[in-house]
Scaffold this active site. Structure first.
Site, PDB file in Angstrom:
ATOM      1  N   SER C  67       3.326  -3.490   3.767  1.00  0.00           N
ATOM      2  CA  SER C  67       3.949  -3.386   5.097  1.00  0.00           C
ATOM      3  C   SER C  67       5.229  -2.548   5.131  1.00  0.00           C
ATOM      4  O   SER C  67       5.678  -2.139   6.195  1.00  0.00           O
ATOM      5  CB  SER C  67       4.276  -4.780   5.650  1.00  0.00           C
ATOM      6  OG  SER C  67       3.103  -5.440   6.012  1.00  0.00           O
ATOM      7  N   TYR C 195      -5.165   3.946   6.802  1.00  0.00           N
ATOM      8  CA  TYR C 195      -4.194   2.845   6.779  1.00  0.00           C
ATOM      9  C   TYR C 195      -4.138   2.168   5.410  1.00  0.00           C
ATOM     10  O   TYR C 195      -3.055   1.817   4.921  1.00  0.00           O
ATOM     11  CB  TYR C 195      -4.551   1.818   7.862  1.00  0.00           C
ATOM     12  CG  TYR C 195      -3.552   0.697   8.002  1.00  0.00           C
ATOM     13  CD1 TYR C 195      -2.308   0.924   8.568  1.00  0.00           C
ATOM     14  CD2 TYR C 195      -3.850  -0.584   7.556  1.00  0.00           C
ATOM     15  CE1 TYR C 195      -1.385  -0.093   8.696  1.00  0.00           C
ATOM     16  CE2 TYR C 195      -2.929  -1.613   7.678  1.00  0.00           C
ATOM     17  CZ  TYR C 195      -1.695  -1.368   8.246  1.00  0.00           C
ATOM     18  OH  TYR C 195      -0.785  -2.381   8.368  1.00  0.00           O
ATOM     19  N   VAL C 265       3.789  -7.472   1.431  1.00  0.00           N
ATOM     20  CA  VAL C 265       3.191  -8.597   0.700  1.00  0.00           C
ATOM     21  C   VAL C 265       3.049  -8.350  -0.792  1.00  0.00           C
ATOM     22  O   VAL C 265       2.662  -9.245  -1.539  1.00  0.00           O
ATOM     23  CB  VAL C 265       1.809  -9.004   1.264  1.00  0.00           C
ATOM     24  CG1 VAL C 265       1.960  -9.630   2.637  1.00  0.00           C
ATOM     25  CG2 VAL C 265       0.849  -7.839   1.268  1.00  0.00           C
TER      26      VAL C 265
END
Lengths: 311, 311, 311, 311
Positions: C67, C195, C265
């Site tokens: 992230s 992504y 994470v």
């Protein structure tokens, strides 16, 4: 006054089997008076239109109606106000949410409760009972209950009413939310007074079964011949018992049992088999959705054995 | 007592540009006293630590604090109770929901409001103000406000307080929901009495700017030299002003302006520029999220011109 | 290429204290490559504008951005498309919901994610990276990362990217929901390819600290003197790091730490102290909100010791 | 092959009255093939167990099943897998939310759809159809449909299936959400292929009425004497038609009509009156909840005239 009820071996067998399920439940303890109930209790009465009655277990034990009263006040209000007035103020849709949820009040049609069987909707219904005072409105409701049971001594449990009145903060939250959206205009404390008395109306499961019988006979008391409520009102109430009568287990109950019924956190269940008979059940140990653990099982066994499902 | 404030041509230019945005807003009308405000009004005062003050518009007009009071009661309560006690009862997270939403109270950490700037959280904060009576607690809050403004005549608008007390059903719903979850134990009417008085504390935007200056100076009143609140308390309040101070437009406000500020539905905004000065703005026409349309624009122009963003 | 970093006794003391908090966390195991990390690891690098660097722990260990990459792709897309285009498609508000929640996509501004730091918003951002193919778009992103670190060897971890590509069903759900609402038009598998590569960009925490330093310098690489991104873009990114950078603990982080930072994470945290330095932290044991348990504590100790809070 | 159906004056009168309600609706246009329908169309067929049939309007017009297929695939899957297997993966509760809502998937029993009549639940049901390939599974479903209609020529509309396959992003979002929670493991594109073919099965409202008749006869085809599905399966399907068959107007439908029925966005309604007959209705103009405006009214008139309510 009810006649004596005859103990039935067939019902005793079903009760015995269902009683093992009471262990999965827990007595509601947020009201002290409810917490004193024996979790192993399980009893049933079946009331026929001709006045006969069969039973198993201790059917004389008194319980308060709690949420079972929601279907009775709905019947009264439908007579008092008519369908259009009532359903402008409370919806007809099941929610999938717990009975005390406030979320849908905010997200869908602000302030208009989705149905009259969740607390928010039941409060709006009680608000609509006609009368010039809480006392007069409550007496009208009580008279209606007494008429269905044919017993003028039915009354409410003052201790339970007071105890709920003092602690029902969530219901007050629902009332104020609804009032903010102009669905009700009544003073909240006054409405709470009426509502907690309504929930505390007390009877045994023989009485419950007679109410169920009146619904089963489309609103007629076959003994007096009197039409206590119009056919349409009885039909609407029975429909709500199927779609929303057992909290957020109503869908499962419709699939597995298929008998219109309304439960309360006291452990009572009032069931109705159209044209045949009424059912009163008492089993205070509740499952996590607030329904009587043993009572639900008992109704399921009864429905399977006698093919009672509507569907 | 505040000194006279000097009119500033630079500020007048910004006010003139921002005033065109007042047309996009609407004066809050749910409280009659608020509804009487002139939607075209827009004024600003900037208060420096050395006592100088510059302004534009009519900075003497009185407004009630409304939600601006939330950050002041938070400061008092952090002093009264300490961070651990306070944040056990109210969270620190922005919500993305409108300020009066009840949904997250049900879905996340039941009954514990997500932050002290939404109504639910502010009610919990007000509940925590120490004192033996509503009167005593309110006087303690008022003294704190008077100390920050250095004006012992500051008081509240009784008419506004009464009007809000009579109609604030949604806030009562929030109170009862929180009380059900044991976050507060106080009588709801008593808490509402205190809360509506808090919201009705009245001042002009010059006063607002002096409060902003005290936050800017980390809690010190530079004229008296007194530390009115600890540095940590001032810092926490300024952080909440950034993350949750402008209702559910706080994120956008942080991006576009970046100045810790708190708005109220009366159209006031209290801003604080650390180490530099405090800002008081009044523009009663509100956008759909409840912030002053012209006030937000004015703050944006000011921040852009003087590079005030924290980030 | 980064210079060698000097071990710092002061940082070692803080790491030692913070390391006791790693025990409260758990390594993310939904991606096998992440699951192999040692939960007790904790390291930090601080990178100064003049090229100096101090550190504690093993700062050479490679981690994937996860992230953390969201803030980098946001910077690139703000340069590619401009603020108006970007914020028409993704909002600026914190949500209070978990990073992977889909609820607000349905209830608020259908299909438009509330901010670019939740997965839904980050997917929309990645969708907006300019280029004629996934390959070209990814290379543009990678070049941007390499430029910030000043290291042309930075690349992505193919195994992690593949593993995430194969299992990221929830992200696909978010993509399709957004696509239904015409926020994106791109093929979902193609977007997921881009992504998951973005999330798998790999570096050590020294590299992370250099990225933080570029944000701290308002987008300038002080060694080359080049403005890698405009000041406004750096400012917007830092604002989002404060309001939404630490998942749904961002509010708490702002209060307790007050340093713009973004977590992933993998256990990485990239922090930025305006005008002073960048921070890279690695501690793979995560708390229940997905932030590095030890890393958060370390940042809190650092902020308290050196008074780094913005507020 | 179906026999010819006799036009009925009584039905014509009801259709004429109900047709005025088609003006309140709008033809679904998100699938081009559906958009071509005439909004004023309204037709009905009633199919008796002895093979007689009465009708009004053009009952030969072909429509695709859309959501009506949900109850048919449920019947097949209950036979394929048994109740326990099925209800471990999909619930039995009405939701009160729109049919395509994703919210409850996140908030209640993550990933397990609340019932098989909402899209999320129907996708799980279709996933459970047995067979070694999409082709084989679809042929099994088609054979089941053909058997109920007693017409081996029934097939699906390829253009509609393809069109839905290409644009059904929201259903893909639901699939991936469910897959993330391990309720399904199948490839999503494959499941979408099967599901969109299922929804595109094409027939006229005479055929629909014969399916309704088979449910009315508890799963028996009275002409062949064959038990096409077990009594319990028919009963469960009819129960879901009452509690969840008409999207989030199911509660209202149960109150006002009380006939088990399932609607689709093509404007079809399949109804079933236990022991008596099946009903097929077609009226493509839809109300805002996705039910046929004229069709619902027609069913209401029919239920009132012939006292068809279950309750």
């Amino acid at each position: 006054m009810n006649m004596a009820c005859q103990s039935s071996d067939e019902l005793e067998v079903l009760v015995k089997e269902a009683r093992t399920y009471t262990k999965n439940g827990k007595v509601a303890d947020y009201i002290p008076a409810l917490g004193k109930a024996n979790p192993n209790d399980l009893s049933i009465a079946i009331y026929y239109p001709d006045g006969r009655c069969i039973s198993a277990g201790d059917i004389e034990e008194k319980i308060t109606l709690q949420s079972i009263s929601k279907v009775i006040s709905l019947a009264l209000v439908l007579m008092d106000r008519g369908q259009d007035y009532v359903f402008d103020r409370v919806g007809m849709e099941p929610t999938g949410d717990p009975f005390n949820s406030i979320i849908k009040l905010e997200t869908i049609a602000p302030g208009k409760p989705l149905n009259p069987m969740i607390n928010a909707g039941a409060l709006v219904v009680t608000h609509m009972i006609k009368g010039n005072s809480v006392e007069e409105r409550f007496q009208r409701l009580l008279s209606f209950v007494r008429e269905m049971i044919n017993d003028p001594t039915i009354t409410y449990n003052e201790e339970v009413a007071r105890s709920e009145f003092e602690t029902a903060y969530l219901n007050r939250a629902l009332c104020y939310f609804i009032k903010q959206h102009n669905i009700i205009e009544e003073d909240v404390e006054q409405l709470m007074d009426l509502y907690t008395k309504q929930c505390a109306i007390e009877m045994n499961c023989l009485d419950l079964s007679r109410i169920g019988m009146v619904f089963a006979m489309d609103g007629v008391d076959p003994q007096s011949g009197k039409q206590i409520m119009p056919v349409d009102v009885a039909r609407i109430c029975k429909t709500f018992m199927v779609t929303c009568g057992m909290y957020n287990a109503s869908g499962e109950h419709a699939i597995k049992i298929g008998v219109p019924a309304k439960s309360g956190v006291s452990g009572g269940i009032m069931g109705t088999v159209s044209g045949k008979y009424g059912i009163g059940i008492f089993g205070p140990a509740l499952d996590e959705k607030g329904n009587s653990s043993g009572g639900i099982k008992l109704l399921e066994l009864l429905s399977a054995k006698y093919k009672l499902s509507l569907f």
